[in-house]
Every structure is written in structure tokens, then in C-alpha cells.
Design a protein around this motif. Structure first.
Motif, short mmCIF file in Angstrom:
data_model
loop_
_atom_site.label_atom_id
_atom_site.label_comp_id
_atom_site.label_asym_id
_atom_site.label_seq_id
_atom_site.Cartn_x
_atom_site.Cartn_y
_atom_site.Cartn_z
N SER A 1 -6.82 0.90 -4.92
CA SER A 1 -7.35 0.49 -3.61
C SER A 1 -6.28 -0.16 -2.75
O SER A 1 -6.49 -1.20 -2.13
N ALA A 2 -5.13 0.47 -2.69
CA ALA A 2 -3.99 -0.11 -1.97
C ALA A 2 -3.94 0.35 -0.52
O ALA A 2 -4.00 1.56 -0.25
N PRO A 3 -3.81 -0.56 0.44
CA PRO A 3 -3.49 -0.15 1.81
C PRO A 3 -2.09 0.48 1.82
O PRO A 3 -1.15 -0.11 1.31
N THR A 4 -1.97 1.67 2.37
CA THR A 4 -0.69 2.37 2.33
C THR A 4 -0.15 2.74 3.71
O THR A 4 1.03 2.99 3.85
N ASP A 5 -1.02 2.78 4.72
CA ASP A 5 -0.63 3.09 6.09
C ASP A 5 -1.23 2.00 6.97
O ASP A 5 -2.40 2.07 7.36
N LEU A 6 -0.44 0.97 7.29
CA LEU A 6 -1.00 -0.21 7.93
C LEU A 6 -1.40 0.02 9.37
O LEU A 6 -2.31 -0.65 9.88
N ARG B 1 8.21 -2.80 12.18
CA ARG B 1 7.77 -3.63 11.07
C ARG B 1 6.59 -2.97 10.34
O ARG B 1 6.51 -3.00 9.11
N TYR B 2 5.69 -2.37 11.08
CA TYR B 2 4.56 -1.68 10.46
C TYR B 2 5.03 -0.48 9.64
O TYR B 2 4.49 -0.21 8.56
N ARG B 3 6.02 0.22 10.13
CA ARG B 3 6.56 1.34 9.34
C ARG B 3 7.24 0.83 8.08
O ARG B 3 7.08 1.40 6.98
N SER B 4 8.00 -0.24 8.21
CA SER B 4 8.69 -0.81 7.05
C SER B 4 7.72 -1.33 6.00
O SER B 4 8.03 -1.35 4.81
N ALA B 5 6.54 -1.74 6.45
CA ALA B 5 5.55 -2.33 5.55
C ALA B 5 4.51 -1.33 5.07
O ALA B 5 3.57 -1.73 4.37
N SER B 6 4.65 -0.06 5.40
CA SER B 6 3.69 0.96 4.99
C SER B 6 4.28 1.81 3.87
O SER B 6 5.26 2.52 4.08
N PRO B 7 3.71 1.77 2.67
CA PRO B 7 4.25 2.57 1.57
C PRO B 7 4.38 4.05 1.88
O PRO B 7 5.32 4.69 1.39
N VAL B 8 3.48 4.61 2.68
CA VAL B 8 3.59 6.04 2.99
C VAL B 8 4.91 6.36 3.69
O VAL B 8 5.39 7.49 3.63
N GLU B 9 5.48 5.37 4.36
CA GLU B 9 6.74 5.55 5.08
C GLU B 9 7.95 5.21 4.22
O GLU B 9 9.07 5.57 4.57
N GLN B 10 7.74 4.51 3.10
CA GLN B 10 8.86 3.97 2.33
C GLN B 10 9.08 4.65 0.98
O GLN B 10 10.14 4.45 0.37
N VAL B 11 8.12 5.41 0.48
CA VAL B 11 8.33 6.07 -0.81
C VAL B 11 9.45 7.09 -0.70
O VAL B 11 9.74 7.63 0.37
N THR B 12 10.11 7.34 -1.83
CA THR B 12 11.28 8.21 -1.88
C THR B 12 11.17 9.13 -3.10
O THR B 12 10.26 8.98 -3.92
N ARG B 13 12.12 10.01 -3.21
CA ARG B 13 12.17 10.87 -4.40
C ARG B 13 12.39 10.05 -5.67
O ARG B 13 12.11 10.52 -6.78
N ALA B 14 12.90 8.82 -5.50
CA ALA B 14 13.17 7.96 -6.66
C ALA B 14 11.97 7.09 -7.04
O ALA B 14 12.05 6.35 -8.03
N THR B 15 10.89 7.14 -6.27
CA THR B 15 9.69 6.38 -6.64
C THR B 15 9.23 6.83 -8.03
O THR B 15 9.17 8.03 -8.30
N PRO B 16 8.91 5.89 -8.92
CA PRO B 16 8.52 6.30 -10.28
C PRO B 16 7.19 7.03 -10.29
O PRO B 16 6.43 6.97 -9.32
N ALA C 1 9.24 1.41 -4.44
CA ALA C 1 9.43 2.63 -3.65
C ALA C 1 10.81 3.25 -3.76
O ALA C 1 10.93 4.49 -3.84
N ASP C 2 11.85 2.43 -3.78
CA ASP C 2 13.21 3.02 -3.75
C ASP C 2 13.77 3.31 -5.15
O ASP C 2 14.90 3.79 -5.28
N GLY C 3 12.99 3.02 -6.18
CA GLY C 3 13.41 3.37 -7.53
C GLY C 3 14.41 2.45 -8.16
O GLY C 3 14.90 2.73 -9.26
#
Length: 356
Positions: free
Chosen positions: A184-189, A232-247, A171-173
Motif C-alpha cells: 500500500s505504498a504511495p508511489t506517484d505523489l 521535489r515531487y518527482r524526486s519523492a515519487s518512486p515511479v520516477e526514481q526506480v532504476t534497472r538496479a532496483t532489487p 531505488a538506486d540499488g
């Protein structure tokens, strides 16, 4: 589903072990820790088993390396992360996809990581599981030249819960991978966690989704409910953690499977808002993750190749000889998912029987 007990769990585990043995015998016969040749529809590939990326005596932190017999200098690579609802699964479930990619001229690092089966359900799995995936990726980037791989040509691919972990790891590049694919990835826990009625709000009438996520899979993984540890749920949810640097990211999901389409759409929309190069592959039907390989593989590989700047591989012919090994691996993945569900049900019953 309601009649599942520990006897069923043991029987299903035996079935998975037997089927995994058939798959291994078909595709990768040989001793543990050895390097062997495996025949594919396009010739032979080399498989090196049980390579440690962590402590040498930790079997949960090992990987297998699949590569062409004569890889091109600076060849591209995939890092594969298996699924299992954070509670189980092994890298053997991804042997079929490792076989496919290596037959196309790519090197594959097929990764294991510890799950709640080893780490427990009291919070020890978070963030240990994603940290293990990060460690595996770091090892691959550092050792890429030893395996004839160009460090600038590495993609990270995850299935189901493995897709969730892969998305967080990239997520952080800073991981070093240049492309990402999640199936089939869970992205918003939070949206997959039962509310007061024990019906996950993200399932929206999807029966398969409701049956799976009405069990405390996420709470077991994180060690708490959203009410107890919202951060913790926010930290573990990709929808909350992706950034402009995500590939650049390839996302696949089936329309009526156990991980609802809304999870894939949410990640796609989050990345699109950030300006990240993203593609969403919608697969009709109810197949989950590796089970729809014939529908999504030949879409994913050209996407990854173009983003890594390498030649597009020749498409796989899923009517050829590789189809048998693929179908065996898909069956093993389906049984593994059933085992995870059975374990979750048995654990839930145990908790209820223990009382408050």
C-alpha cells in the motif's frame, strides 16, 4: 470526519496508546532497552529493544532486533519500516510482523524514523525521513554479522508511507538490500495531491482515497505543492526514481483502499519496463497495508526467500495462537491511521482559521 477536533485527536491518541500497550504486553512484555524472550506459536524468539542506529540519545532513530533463539549461521533478515502518512506511527505497529518473520527463522530489524510530528510541515521532513531509513539500512548491513545475518540475505519491507520510503531507499540499488517489498505504498505523489477541486486525480472515484488524500498529507511532508516545487515531487515519487538496479520487488495493494490500486500498478509497470523482477499481489477489498497481512504474508515471504537464495519458510497458520496478537496489532494500525487523519484535519482547520 468533518467534526473531528483536537479533543478527538487526544482521545484517539489515548486509545492507540492503550491498545499498543495491550499488544506489547501480549507479545513483548519487558523493560525498555532490555533483551527478552517472546513466545510464538513456533517457540521462543529473542527481542532486543531500543538499539540506536543514529545518535544514542535520539529515540526517533532506534530499532528493535527480533531473532530466533538459535539462528542459523548466515540467516536471512528483514528490515521493517512502519507507516503513518509521514506524520506519525511507531515501530510498535510492526511488532506483529516482526514476530511472524522471527518465528519463521528470520532476523528482523524493526525501524523507527522521525516524521513531520518531529520535523514539522515546512519542508524539514524531506528528505530527512528517507535519509533516516537509508541510515537504518546502512547500519543493518554494517552490523549484520553481529546478529548472525548474511549481508547478502537482507530484504527491505515497508508499509504504506513506510513502503514509499523503503522504495526510495532501495531505488538506486546501492543500499545493500537484495530484495524489496512494499505494501500500500504511495508511489506517484502528484497523483495523490488535491487539484483545484481538492479531489486527488489518482483517486478516480475511490471514496476512501478521496477522504484521505483531500487533506494536505503530501504537501505537509514535502513542504510545498506540486505547483510550487514540481522537481521535489518527482524526486519523492518512486515511479520516477526506480532504476534497472532496483532489487527484485514484491508489491501488494488492496483493490478499494485508501491508496488507490493505480499507485501499485504504476510502480509495477515502471519496474517491468526497466526489466526489474517484480510481482504484484492484488488483495480484494478495502484493507490497508498491515490490515491484510493474512492475505499477503504467505505470498511475500516465498518471493523474498527465492530472491535472496534462502530456503522458503514454512507458511504461517493465521488460525493459530499468533492470530490474537496479529489482530491487536492490526487494530492499533487502523487507529493510528485514524489519528493521522484527525491530526491532518485539525491542522487544516487551524490553517483556515488563521486566514491567508
Amino acid at each position: 470526519m468533518s467534526s473531528v477536533g483536537m479533543g478527538d485527536v487526544r482521545r484517539w491518541a489515548a486509545m492507540i496508546g492503550a491498545l499498543a500497550g495491550v499488544t506489547a504486553a501480549t507479545a513483548t512484555a519487558g523493560a525498555q532497552g532490555s533483551t527478552m524472550l517472546v513466545r510464538t506459536d513456533r517457540g521462543q524468539v529473542v527481542v532486543e529493544r531500543d538499539v540506536p542506529y543514529g545518535a544514542p540519545d535520539d529515540p526517533a532513530r532506534q530499532l528493535d532486533v527480533w531473532r530466533p533463539v538459535e539462528p542459523a549461521e548466515g540467516s536471512p533478515a528483514l528490515v521493517l519500516v512502519h507507516g503513518g502518512a509521514w506524520a506519525g506511527g511507531t515501530r510498535a505497529e510492526e511488532d506483529a510482523r516482526a514476530r511472524l518473520a522471527s518465528s519463521q527463522g528470520w532476523t528482523v530489524f524493526n525501524v523507527d524514523y522521525p516524521t513531520t510530528a518531529q520535523l514539522g510541515t515546512g519542508g524539514g521532513a524531506w528528505p530527512a525521513e528517507v535519509d533516516a531509513v537509508r541510515s537504518a539500512v546502512t547500519w543493518v548491513v554494517e552490523h549484520a554479522p553481529d546478529h548472525g545475518v548474511d549481508r547478502d540475505h537482507i530484504a527491505l519491507v515497508g508499509m504504506s508511507a513506510g513502503g514509499h520510503l523503503a522504495a526510495l531507499a532501495a531505488a538506486d540499488g546501492t543500499s545493500g538490500v537484495r530484495a524489496l517489498a512494499v505494501w500500500s505504498a504511495p508511489t506517484d505523489l502528484v497523483a495523490l495531491t488535491p487539484d483545484g477541486s481538492e479531489s486527488p486525480p489518482g483517486c478516480a472515484g475511490n471514496t476512501a482515497c478521496e477522504k484521505v488524500w483531500s487533506m494536505p498529507l503530501v504537501a505537509d511532508f514535502l513542504g510545498c505543492t506540486p505547483q510550487q516545487c514540481p522537481e521535489r515531487y518527482r524526486s519523492a515519487s518512486p515511479v520516477e526514481q526506480v532504476t534497472r538496479a532496483t532489487p527484485p520487488t514484491f508489491i501488494a495493494n488492496a483493490t478499494n483502499e485508501m491508496v488507490p490500486m493505480s499507485q501499485a500498478q504504476s510502480l509495477h509497470d515502471a519496474l517491468e519496463r526497466l526489466g526489474v523482477d517484480v510481482h504484484l499481489r492484488v488483495v480484494p477489498g478495502s484493507a490497508h497495508a498491515s490490515a491484510y497481512t493474512p492475505s499477503a504474508w504467505n505470498d511475500m515471504m516465498p518471493f523474498l526467500a527465492s530472491r535472496l537464495g534462502v530456503p522458503e519458510p514454512e507458511p504461517i497458520d493465521f488460525t493459530g495462537r499468533d492470530r490474537r496478537a496479529l489482530l491487536l496489532a492490526v487494530a492499533a494500525a487502523v487507529l493510528s491511521t485514524a489519528l493521522v487523519i484527525a491530526i491532518a484535519i485539525a491542522r487544516r482547520r487551524s490553517h483556515r482559521g488563521a486566514g491567508p
